[in-house]
Scaffold this motif. Structure first.
Motif, PDB file in Angstrom:
ATOM      1  N   ILE A  66       0.837  -1.205   0.000  1.00 45.79           N
ATOM      2  CA  ILE A  66       0.000   0.000   0.000  1.00 45.79           C
ATOM      3  C   ILE A  66       0.872   1.257   0.000  1.00 45.79           C
ATOM      4  O   ILE A  66       0.602   2.219  -0.731  1.00 45.79           O
TER       5      ILE A  66
ATOM      6  N   ALA B  31      -3.850   3.731   2.432  1.00 42.83           N
ATOM      7  CA  ALA B  31      -5.115   3.188   1.942  1.00 42.83           C
ATOM      8  C   ALA B  31      -6.191   4.272   1.997  1.00 42.83           C
ATOM      9  O   ALA B  31      -6.313   4.990   2.989  1.00 42.83           O
TER      10      ALA B  31
ATOM     11  N   ILE C  86      -6.832   3.189  -3.228  1.00 43.16           N
ATOM     12  CA  ILE C  86      -6.205   1.984  -2.679  1.00 43.16           C
ATOM     13  C   ILE C  86      -7.156   1.437  -1.625  1.00 43.16           C
ATOM     14  O   ILE C  86      -7.346   2.052  -0.571  1.00 43.16           O
TER      15      ILE C  86
ATOM     16  N   ALA D 242      -7.961  -1.474   0.987  1.00 45.32           N
ATOM     17  CA  ALA D 242      -7.282  -2.522   1.745  1.00 45.32           C
ATOM     18  C   ALA D 242      -8.301  -3.468   2.370  1.00 45.32           C
ATOM     19  O   ALA D 242      -9.346  -3.035   2.858  1.00 45.32           O
TER      20      ALA D 242
END
Length: 348
Positions: free
Chosen positions: A193, A222, A204, A206
């Protein structure tokens, strides 16, 4: 030149469930080898597997072995042949030694795939390759990468796993402006990440089963987090790129479901050996690209530069630090992914 100690305190796996902190021998260095005082060592999943299962994938422990390959330290005796850093230099360690092995073909520009490649702290070969969880170690000077003076050794302890993450992101191709799903937010997932954030990924997302890894994921870049049990939300991500770092068949299934049509899945989490269930039909009908990612090549120098200039932010990944004398307690913490990220051993 001061005499070297003949022994130093190390962490040795003897068999499944048998981990010991004991004095280990310091070998006499050969001409091409440097002597390094280790400062920090990060506990990796493979170290845990040797302790908990007596094996890491296909590598089965058949004799006592010093663990550890994520290490940083300082040169206390330089190589006699003049190679490598001088005394006093802080260094990170590239733990791989490529080799031809049985002669099987591999791309020459990808030595991480060489059939005879050995790794510090690996039971893949007999005799095993001892690792570097010891106060004083002897290493080939070519393994040593000098560190800038402004880079704290505590941060530098993440260089090896961050190189694994860097390699995985490179295997995804360009991620700038893309939506990326990361399945599994343990230390490697969190470092993935961080690398994605530096590489300009627009989103992003997660995924993990525990809250603590998701907290770390948010801290390193994230933009959104999801619990692994929320399968509908994962399937709705529609990610351009998915990086599977959980190393589980369920994680791989989430990766396939969460990928957009024509997307790419990078598999960096090492699944158990043998056959694994997989959503192959869905991967086919969506024309997904499933790409493996194994260790790294020479990305370590790029990682050192990115950590030094501050463009790669990884500090929250380290959650615990223990003296080597307390290694058993440290390993217990490292196995508890609900409470820990990267656990470091500190050597005197």
């Amino acid at each position: 030149m001061p005499e070297l100690p003949t022994k130093s305190l190390g962490v040795v796996a003897y068999a499944k469930g048998d981990l010991r902190v004991e004095e280990v021998a310091v070998p006499v260095p050969r001409a091409h080898q440097s002597v390094v005082q280790i400062h920090y060592g990060g506990i990796c999943g493979s170290d845990l597997h040797y302790w908990l299962h007596g094996a890491a994938g296909e590598s089965i422990l058949s004799a006592p072995m010093v663990l550890g390959h994520e290490v940083v330290g300082r040169v206390v005796r330089s190589a006699a042949d003049g190679s490598g850093p001088i005394v006093g230099t802080a260094v990170a360690v590239h733990p791989a030694t490529p080799g031809p092995g049985d002669g099987s073909r591999y791309p020459l520009d990808r030595p991480n795939l060489s059939p005879g490649c050995s790794y510090l702290g690996s039971a893949a070969r007999i005799p095993h390759t001892d690792g570097a969880f010891a106060g004083i170690v002897v290493l080939d000077s070519r393994m040593l990468h000098p560190l800038p003076s402004e880079l704290p050794l505590l941060t530098a302890a993440l260089i090896e796993p961050a190189s694994v993450a860097w390699h995985a992101v490179a295997r995804a191709g360009s991620v700038r402006g893309k939506r990326v799903l990361v399945v599994g937010s343990g230390p490697i997932g969190a470092l993935v990440i961080a690398v994605l954030a530096r590489a300009g990924a627009a989103e992003i997302i997660a995924v993990d089963v525990f809250d603590k890894p998701l907290e770390v994921a948010s801290a390193v870049g994230a933009t959104r987090v999801l619990h692994a049990g929320d399968t509908d939300a994962i399937a709705a991500v529609d990610a351009d790129v998915v990086i599977e770092s959980s190393g589980s068949s369920r994680g791989l299934a989430s990766a396939v479901r969460g990928a957009t049509r024509g997307g790419r899945i990078v598999m960096v989490g090492l699944l158990p050996s043998g056959e694994q269930p997989a959503l192959i039909s869905l991967a086919i009908t969506r024309e997904l690209e499933l790409v493996g990612s194994f260790r790294f090549v020479d990305e370590i120098d790029e990682v050192i530069h990115a950590l030094s200039d501050g463009s790669l932010f990884v500090d929250p990944v380290v959650t615990h630090e223990y003296a080597v004398a307390d290694a058993l307690e440290a390993f217990e913490m490292a196995r508890d992914s609900a409470r820990s990220g990267k656990v470091l051993l500190r050597f005197p």
